[in-house]
Scaffold this active site. Structure first.
Site, PDB file in Angstrom:
ATOM      1  N   GLU A  87       0.835  -1.195   0.000  1.00 48.82           N
ATOM      2  CA  GLU A  87       0.000   0.000   0.000  1.00 48.82           C
ATOM      3  C   GLU A  87       0.872   1.248   0.000  1.00 48.82           C
ATOM      4  O   GLU A  87       1.923   1.296   0.642  1.00 48.82           O
ATOM      5  CB  GLU A  87      -0.921   0.013   1.235  1.00 48.82           C
ATOM      6  CG  GLU A  87      -2.081  -0.953   1.103  1.00 48.82           C
ATOM      7  CD  GLU A  87      -2.977  -0.966   2.334  1.00 48.82           C
ATOM      8  OE1 GLU A  87      -4.187  -1.150   2.175  1.00 48.82           O
ATOM      9  OE2 GLU A  87      -2.457  -0.801   3.457  1.00 48.82           O
ATOM     10  N   CYS A 325      -1.757   6.374  10.309  1.00 50.24           N
ATOM     11  CA  CYS A 325      -0.596   5.751  10.937  1.00 50.24           C
ATOM     12  C   CYS A 325      -0.997   4.473  11.666  1.00 50.24           C
ATOM     13  O   CYS A 325      -1.878   4.490  12.525  1.00 50.24           O
ATOM     14  CB  CYS A 325       0.033   6.746  11.914  1.00 50.24           C
ATOM     15  SG  CYS A 325       1.518   6.149  12.729  1.00 50.24           S
TER      16      CYS A 325
END
Length: 337
Positions: A87, A325
């Site tokens: 990703e 995150c």
């Protein structure tokens, strides 16, 4: 051979070994990276040389398996040549656009608050596979102003390939970002922090700390069982002083675990004399439900400020599409597939 795996020095050697003028390497680099053109557009090179290059190199980029975009953040699931997936995340800031690249298929670090950390590491990405993420996102979304080496994987667990990537990214003949527009994040692989001076591009260094207490940090970050906090901080401090560089410490705030007043006091004592700042990051939900976002973030921040620690709350990106995150996982299920 994947062209994007080659640094400028490697490409110069390639031409020299074939009896060609190594100056052609800069022409090829500038055409492909800075001008975004193809081999057919390089009129400075003879047809014979272009055919040689075309026969030896692949310029293939990863294919887009899926994409999510909430208008502020875009997350691409990219399929590599061997079928593995990674990703890559695009973040639209007001002042520029940043891209966060992955460096491994899976991750061996095992951080419990991180979705990527619960994946098994399959392999390292090559330098070219990291470079190609930046090129792909640039072609897909337009100009990129900053690179964060913070996606899936621990960059320093793939040091040689990441080093080559950084050289290509910073080279004025390559992606031409310049070091100050590249940030590398590590969870603290101490031997390779000591080697970071080998990367000659003046990049920004971010260290994922997440606790100033060995017991707590070892609970959530297995890397701390190998390199304890005192050894990590000593190494980072030496790196900072030698390179005259301010360090970013990343700190994900997890409710009732590392966000207490005691934890804030320990963090302040640990970093207050360093040339650094602390990035406070809200915990982002993953499949692991044992953790929750801190309800004590403001009080934690106030304690750091009381001790003169330069601390900021990092702006949140991508939570709605699991691109924030700690949320990357490169699994098609996340895209409804």
């Amino acid at each position: 051979m994947l062209f994007y795996d080659y640094t400028l020095e490697m490409l110069e050697n390639y031409f020299s070994q074939r009896g060609e003028n190594k100056a052609k390497a800069k022409i090829l680099f500038k055409t492909i990276y800075r001008n975004g053109l193809s081999l057919d557009d390089i009129t400075e090179l003879s047809e014979k040389t272009r055919k040689m290059i075309d026969g030896d190199f692949s310029f293939e980029l990863p294919s887009e398996a899926a994409l999510q975009d909430d208008g502020e953040t875009a997350k691409a699931l990219l399929k590599l040549s061997d079928g593995n997936m990674v990703e890559t995340v695009l973040m639209r800031h007001g002042y520029n656009t940043g891209v966060c690249v992955s460096t491994q298929v899976g991750c061996a670090m095992g951080c419990s608050f991180c979705q990527s950390g619960r994946l098994k590491k399959k392999r390292n990405l090559t330098a070219g596979e990291i470079v190609s993420q930046v090129i792909y996102m640039s072609k897909r979304f337009g100009d990129i102003g900053h690179i964060s080496v913070m996606g899936i994987g621990e960059p320093l667990d793939n040091f040689e390939n990441v080093k080559a990537f950084m050289e290509i990214a910073a080279s004025p003949y390559g992606l031409s970002f310049g070091g100050r527009h590249i940030t590398l994040s590590t969870c603290g692989v101490v031997p390779y922090i000591k080697r970071l001076g080998e990367i000659k591009c003046g990049f920004n260094l971010a260290v994922s700390l997440h606790s100033a207490d060995n017991e707590v940090r070892s609970e959530i970050m297995p890397v701390n069982r190998r390199w304890r906090i005192d050894e990590l901080i000593k190494t980072v401090k030496e790196y900072s002083e030698k390179n005259r560089q301010r360090i970013a410490f990343e700190y994900i705030l997890i409710d009732k675990l590392n966000d207490t007043a005691e934890q804030a006091e320990k963090l302040a004592a640990l970093v207050k004399d360093m040339n650094c700042f602390v990035n406070l990051i809200p915990y982002n939900a993953t499949d692991n439900s044992q953790y929750k976002r801190s309800e004590n973030a403001d009080a934690f921040f106030d304690i750091l400020k009381k001790h003169g620690v330069n601390a900021i709350f990092r702006r949140e990106f991508g939570g709605s599409i699991k691109a924030a995150c700690g949320q990357l996982c490169a699994e098609c299920a996340e895209y409804g597939q």
